[in-house]
Design an enzyme around this catalytic site. Structure first.
Site, PDB file in Angstrom:
ATOM      1  N   LYS A  21      64.258   1.639 -36.501  1.00  0.00           N
ATOM      2  CA  LYS A  21      64.454   3.066 -36.724  1.00  0.00           C
ATOM      3  C   LYS A  21      65.097   3.314 -38.088  1.00  0.00           C
ATOM      4  O   LYS A  21      64.630   4.152 -38.870  1.00  0.00           O
ATOM      5  CB  LYS A  21      65.333   3.623 -35.602  1.00  0.00           C
ATOM      6  CG  LYS A  21      65.511   5.116 -35.675  1.00  0.00           C
ATOM      7  CD  LYS A  21      66.355   5.633 -34.507  1.00  0.00           C
ATOM      8  CE  LYS A  21      65.617   5.482 -33.193  1.00  0.00           C
ATOM      9  NZ  LYS A  21      66.359   5.945 -32.043  1.00  0.00           N
ATOM     10  N   GLY A 100      64.019   3.337 -25.016  1.00  0.00           N
ATOM     11  CA  GLY A 100      64.846   3.802 -23.903  1.00  0.00           C
ATOM     12  C   GLY A 100      65.845   2.791 -23.364  1.00  0.00           C
ATOM     13  O   GLY A 100      66.558   3.078 -22.415  1.00  0.00           O
ATOM     14  N   MET A 102      68.426   1.282 -24.938  1.00  0.00           N
ATOM     15  CA  MET A 102      69.817   1.388 -25.390  1.00  0.00           C
ATOM     16  C   MET A 102      70.189   2.857 -25.524  1.00  0.00           C
ATOM     17  O   MET A 102      69.423   3.733 -25.186  1.00  0.00           O
ATOM     18  CB  MET A 102      69.991   0.624 -26.681  1.00  0.00           C
ATOM     19  CG  MET A 102      70.008  -0.867 -26.440  1.00  0.00           C
ATOM     20  SD  MET A 102      70.140  -1.755 -27.948  1.00  0.00           S
ATOM     21  CE  MET A 102      68.635  -1.318 -28.740  1.00  0.00           C
ATOM     22  N   ARG A 335      57.422   5.010 -35.975  1.00  0.00           N
ATOM     23  CA  ARG A 335      57.270   3.571 -35.719  1.00  0.00           C
ATOM     24  C   ARG A 335      55.807   3.323 -35.377  1.00  0.00           C
ATOM     25  O   ARG A 335      55.088   4.265 -35.022  1.00  0.00           O
ATOM     26  CB  ARG A 335      58.174   3.118 -34.570  1.00  0.00           C
ATOM     27  CG  ARG A 335      57.916   3.870 -33.289  1.00  0.00           C
ATOM     28  CD  ARG A 335      58.918   3.497 -32.215  1.00  0.00           C
ATOM     29  NE  ARG A 335      58.826   4.441 -31.113  1.00  0.00           N
ATOM     30  CZ  ARG A 335      59.694   4.539 -30.131  1.00  0.00           C
ATOM     31  NH1 ARG A 335      60.737   3.761 -30.110  1.00  0.00           N
ATOM     32  NH2 ARG A 335      59.527   5.415 -29.159  1.00  0.00           N
ATOM     33  N   HIS A 451      59.344   8.140 -20.363  1.00  0.00           N
ATOM     34  CA  HIS A 451      59.785   6.752 -20.248  1.00  0.00           C
ATOM     35  C   HIS A 451      58.833   5.925 -19.384  1.00  0.00           C
ATOM     36  O   HIS A 451      58.422   4.826 -19.753  1.00  0.00           O
ATOM     37  CB  HIS A 451      61.193   6.750 -19.651  1.00  0.00           C
ATOM     38  CG  HIS A 451      61.715   5.392 -19.401  1.00  0.00           C
ATOM     39  ND1 HIS A 451      61.661   4.795 -18.167  1.00  0.00           N
ATOM     40  CD2 HIS A 451      62.245   4.486 -20.241  1.00  0.00           C
ATOM     41  CE1 HIS A 451      62.158   3.585 -18.262  1.00  0.00           C
ATOM     42  NE2 HIS A 451      62.531   3.366 -19.510  1.00  0.00           N
ATOM     43  N   SER A 771      40.651 -34.554 -20.103  1.00  0.00           N
ATOM     44  CA  SER A 771      40.996 -33.159 -19.875  1.00  0.00           C
ATOM     45  C   SER A 771      42.425 -33.143 -19.335  1.00  0.00           C
ATOM     46  O   SER A 771      42.694 -33.686 -18.264  1.00  0.00           O
ATOM     47  CB  SER A 771      40.026 -32.551 -18.866  1.00  0.00           C
ATOM     48  OG  SER A 771      40.429 -31.243 -18.563  1.00  0.00           O
ATOM     49  N   CYS A 839      42.895 -28.080 -19.279  1.00  0.00           N
ATOM     50  CA  CYS A 839      42.301 -27.226 -18.243  1.00  0.00           C
ATOM     51  C   CYS A 839      43.321 -26.707 -17.256  1.00  0.00           C
ATOM     52  O   CYS A 839      42.972 -26.057 -16.280  1.00  0.00           O
ATOM     53  CB  CYS A 839      41.166 -27.947 -17.522  1.00  0.00           C
ATOM     54  SG  CYS A 839      41.741 -29.299 -16.492  1.00  0.00           S
TER      55      CYS A 839
HETATM   56  C1  PEP Z   1      45.994 -29.465 -13.305  1.00  0.00           C
HETATM   57  O1  PEP Z   1      46.659 -30.221 -12.614  1.00  0.00           O
HETATM   58  O2  PEP Z   1      46.386 -29.009 -14.386  1.00  0.00           O
HETATM   59  C2  PEP Z   1      44.658 -29.053 -12.865  1.00  0.00           C
HETATM   60  C3  PEP Z   1      43.907 -28.307 -13.643  1.00  0.00           C
HETATM   61  O3  PEP Z   1      44.296 -29.379 -11.621  1.00  0.00           O
HETATM   62  P1  PEP Z   1      44.782 -28.635 -10.306  1.00  0.00           P
HETATM   63  O4  PEP Z   1      45.515 -27.410 -10.735  1.00  0.00           O
HETATM   64  O5  PEP Z   1      43.587 -28.335  -9.515  1.00  0.00           O
HETATM   65  O6  PEP Z   1      45.675 -29.668  -9.691  1.00  0.00           O
END
Ligand code: PEP
Ligand code: MG
Length: 896
Positions: A21, A100, A102, A335, A451, A771, A839
């Site tokens: 501000k 909002g 503070m 802002r 708000h 993976s 993954c």
């Molecule tokens: C993991 O363990 O990150 C994974 C992808 O397998 P799951 O979540 O099915 O155990």
């Protein structure tokens, strides 16, 4: 240490010290916009205040008073002087906007004496007393920590006695009488009286604003938005201008574009004859800004021109607070405007097209997690909802939940696993934990900049505001039309809200899945040109695969095959397989499952034609497919009481119970699951692999380009993978026969056991890809049960800052991250072509994606809805960190 900075000496570049501000007020002053004079006490002082245990630094107050002399000169008034009193506002101003959270005090400098001076100077006693009562209330609230309701109650009672409804109907005498009551309330609850000396008021107010940096709601807000505690707040002291001096006065908020849609129109609200916080507090429902053009065309013109100037100056949509005093416009704040995800995307693209920003800047402006909001559900247009009322569409997305009427209940019910909609007359910053817990927010009062609206938009929650037909009662709300009650909803009843249209609906409604907009497609296209990481998806069904591909997934990084065992029609066959007494029985059950799985894989291969599909063989322990042991035991006991000893049904249950008990493990997550299952019961994996290759063959025959990657879970030792790979290759050869050369498949492994990461060099000998299953890898590296930690100790760890964040959401770089780095380097040293990716859930988290980019992994894989988010985050990582090289192979270390 920089301590006190007049607006004319500051600039936008000093934001770290002046707060958002203060820096913007300085910048606006510099570019010649009409800003009332003022100065900023810096965040350095806030830090010093806390370092000294809650003490202002020596000499600070004297310096503040010197700056006050400057304001007195500019205004020709004197602070505390009854003949011509200077009044100031004292406002917080953090570096990162915390709307909002503070405190603010207006009209500082009024006392029993100076209020008379103000009345004389303006010739308006009513106005003067109105200002004074506001000061006492805000001061009582902020400095003396008195709840607002003490004051609100007295005001309501006074209005009732006088038989009036609106504040502006209060006369000078009525305000004056109320002021006495307000002062008495302060004495009663604190034993202190409201200070009559202007300088004392100022000192207490400055300290109170610094204290408000650490109030409960500000701390919660900071932790949600990852704002560092050490940042501190600045204090802005500014001479007052008055929007409550009559019909040619007012106050309002405008956005330079529509913050919900991004549309290029001036958007906002104002209240005539009102002061300060009346608009944002949502106490009165304001008028749309277009009305100002009718009422005060000259002021409107000035406002439009100032708004355009500010937007050009900051190269972004602005959120501007203004006041009109006797027909003259003043700007009190600007802002970068908070916006919905939809507007963020729209504006990023439009600003590029208007030549205001570059494509790179556009991508950097998107908050990836906001894309989750964009891809939120809406009410299915085909459904016929029972609409109770309509309010303002304040934050998009639709939500369904049980009605609750206070923030604590919202939090408690949500903890107990219920979905709730928080219904309030208006929200205040104290409600933030309830908003956080709720699916959505509904208020009966307040506008689109109230708000509730601002906070809900920031959190990506659906919100309907200013829904005037609803009236709150004790733990219920009534809906009224033409003064007749048409419906009553009690606490716990199901309602739905549609934040895109403002509808409030009785009961649960059918929600429709979101779609991509042309602007988002365009922005994602730019991100794709920049990013290096590939983005795959975790999808278990052809439907999910189609959806993810629509969102831009470049492959499937994890297809969890257990879900293919779990549908109601398959469960009996799966149980038959597990309970089989002889190898023949088991083979027959597996033979029934095979065509079902084959069909699933064909569907997925078709959906992902031409893209890699990573299929993980069965992972969970077998007992997960069997009934719960306690329920079975109860059922069995009941049968014992009711049935003859040799009933066939009872024998069946007994057999099941025996099997369930025999499969029971104390630590199933560390038990017979993953490749351990495949080694003990190779026939299950053989069936799955056969189904995969039969499906692939079928697709090949249909000229569909299939790219199966077969993934072995929970490997901890190279010997496990070696055996499993042999199994896959053998079954592939059997199924594919002559066609083997026509199909390219890969075999790889999850790296989700710490030992696998550490011995990755050896494991890589048998893997075409790694993976990283960061869910299990986090669980096993930290030793935190992924099923229990979040509900038990983890929130305590995060709240008390033992951990920077929940490691199941944001990758623990120091621990888990180092295992990933080591494993990727060792793997590549042995096999330079080894493909690497993540993954686990972290594949859809911005910070974790930055890590994957920096470490040179090849891809991340996340749930379909997060694919767009991951594409943006991967591009942001490339922009922020440069094009990180692919994993650098290390000296190989091979264990046995
Ligand atoms: C993991 O363990 O990150 C994974 C992808 O397998 P799951 O979540 O099915 O155990
Ligand atoms: Mg796992």
């Amino acid at each position: 240490m920089l301590r006190v900075v007049p607006f004319e000496q500051g600039s936008a570049s000093m934001k770290q010290r002046l707060g958002g501000k203060g820096a913007n007020l300085a910048e606006m002053t510099k570019v010649g916009l009409p800003v009332p004079p003022g100065f900023t006490i810096t965040t350095d002082v806030c830090r010093a205040y806390y370092a000294a245990g809650g003490q202002l630094p020596d000499g600070l107050f004297e310096e503040t008073m010197t700056a006050m002399r400057g304001l007195e000169e500019a205004k020709g008034e004197r602070f505390g002087d009854p003949s011509k009193p200077l009044l100031v506002s004292v406002r917080s101003g953090s570096v990162t906007s915390m709307p909002g959270m503070m405190d603010t005090i207006l009209n500082l400098g009024l006392s029993d004496e100076t209020v008379e001076g103000l009345a004389r100077a303006t010739g308006d006693a009513r106005f003067a007393y109105d200002c004074y009562r506001r000061l006492i209330q805000m001061f009582g609230n902020v400095v003396f920590d008195l709840e607002s309701f003490h004051f609100e109650f007295l005001l309501q009672r006074a209005k009732q006695r006088l038989g009036i409804e609106q504040d502006h109907q209060m006369t000078a005498d009525a305000w004056s009488a109320l002021i006495d009551e307000y002062k008495a309330v302060i004495v009663k609850h604190t034993g202190l009286s409201f200070p009559q000396q202007a300088e004392e008021q100022l000192k207490l107010a400055i300290e109170a604003v610094f204290r408000s940096w650490n109030n409960h709601r500000a701390r919660i807000y900071r932790s949600i938005h990852h704002i560092p505690d050490e940042q501190g707040t600045a204090v802005n002291i500014q001479s007052m201008v008055f929007g409550n001096m009559g019909a040619d006065c007012g106050t309002g908020v405008v956005f330079t574009r529509n913050p919900s849609t991004g549309e290029n129109v001036l958007y906002g609200e104002f209240l005539m004859n009102a002061q300060g916080e009346d608009v944002v507090a949502g106490v009165r429902t304001p008028m749309p800004i277009a009305k100002l053009e009718e009422e005060q065309p000259e002021v409107y013109k000035q406002l439009v021109s100032a708004a355009m100037k500010l937007e050009r100056h900051y190269r972004d949509m602005q959120d501007i607070e203004f006041t009109v005093e006797k027909g003259k416009l003043y700007l009190l704040q600007t802002r970068n405007g908070k916006r919905t995800a939809q507007a963020a995307v729209q504006l990023a693209v439009v600003f590029v097209k208007e030549g205001t920003i570059t494509k790179e800047e556009a991508i950097q402006r998107i908050e990836p997690f906001h894309l989750d909001q964009l891809l939120h559900r809406a009410i299915d247009p085909a459904s016929r909802p029972d609409v109770l009322a309509a309010g303002l569409p304040a934050s998009p997305g639709a939500a369904t939940g049980q009605a609750v009427f206070d923030a604590d209940t919202a939090e408690a019910w949500s903890r107990a696993g219920k979905k709730v909609i928080l219904v309030r007359s208006e929200t205040t910053p104290e409600d933030i934990h309830g908003v956080l817990a709720a699916e959505g927010v509904l208020t009966s009062r307040g506008g689109m900049t109230s708000h509730a609206a601002v906070v809900a938009r920031g959190m990506g929650k659906p919100c309907v505001c200013g829904c005037e037909p609803i009236r709150l009662r004790d733990r219920a709300f009534e809906v009224a039309a033409a003064d007749k009650v048409t419906a009553t909803i009690a606490e716990g009843e199901w309602i739905s809200i549609d934040g895109a249209t403002g509808r409030v609906i009785r009961g649960v409604v059918q929600l429709r899945e979101p779609e991509m907009t042309a602007e988002l497609e365009e922005l994602l296209g730019w991100a794709d040109d920049i990013r290096r990481l590939q983005v795959y998806t975790n999808a278990d069904t052809p439907e999910d695969a189609v959806k993810a591909r629509g969102f831009g997934a470049e492959g499937i990084g994890l297809c969890r095959t257990e879900h293919m065992f779990m549908s109601p029609d398959r469960m009996p066959v799966v149980r038959g397989m597990i309970l089989a007494d002889t190898p023949e029985e088991r083979a027959s059950a597996l033979a029934q499952l095979l065509p079902m799985q084959q069909g699933d894989f064909e569907g997925i291969f078709r959906a992902m034609e031409g893209l890699p599909v990573t299929i993980r063989l069965l992972d969970p322990p077998l007992h997960e497919f069997l009934p719960n042991v306690e329920e079975l035991a109860v059922q069995h006991a009941q049968m014992m009481l009711q049935q003859a000893a040799d009933s066939a049904e009872r024998q069946q249950v007994e057999k099941l119970l025996r099997k369930v008990r025999s499969l029971h493990e104390m630590n199933p997550m560390l038990g017979t699951r993953g490749c351990r299952l495949g080694l003990i019961h190779p026939e299950i994996y053989e069936m799955q692999v056969e189904a995969i290759f039969r499906a692939a063959l079928q697709c090949l025959n249909e000229q569909i380009d299939v790219r199966p990657d077969i993934m072995i879970p929970l490997v901890g030792h190279a010997a496990e993978l070696k055996l499993m790979r042999e199994l896959v290759d053998r079954v592939a050869a059997e199924v594919l026969g002559e066609q083997q050369h026509a199909l390219h498949y890969r075999v790889g492994t999850m790296i989700e056991v710490p030992r696998a990461a550490i011995t990755a060099g050896s494991i890589a000998n048998h893997a075409d890809f790694f993976s990283f299953g960061t869910n299990d890898l986090t669980q096993m590296t930290l030793g935190y049960s992924r099923d229990d930690a979040e509900g038990k100790f983890l929130s305590h760890y995060v709240e008390s800052k033992l951990l920077p964040s929940n490691p199941f959401q944001v990758l623990d770089r120091e621990g888990v991250g180092m295992l990933i780095r080591w494993a990727a380097e060792q793997g590549k040293a042995v096999k330079p072509q080894l493909k690497t990716g993540v993954c686990g859930e972290h594949g859809g988290d911005k910070e974790s994606i930055f890590f994957c980019h920096a470490e040179g992994l090849d891809y991340v894989s996340c749930s379909p809805y997060r694919v767009p988010l991951a594409r943006i985050a991967a591009a942001q990582a490339a922009l922020a960190l440069g094009d990180a090289p692919p994993v650098r192979p290390a000296e190989p270390v091979q264990s046995a």
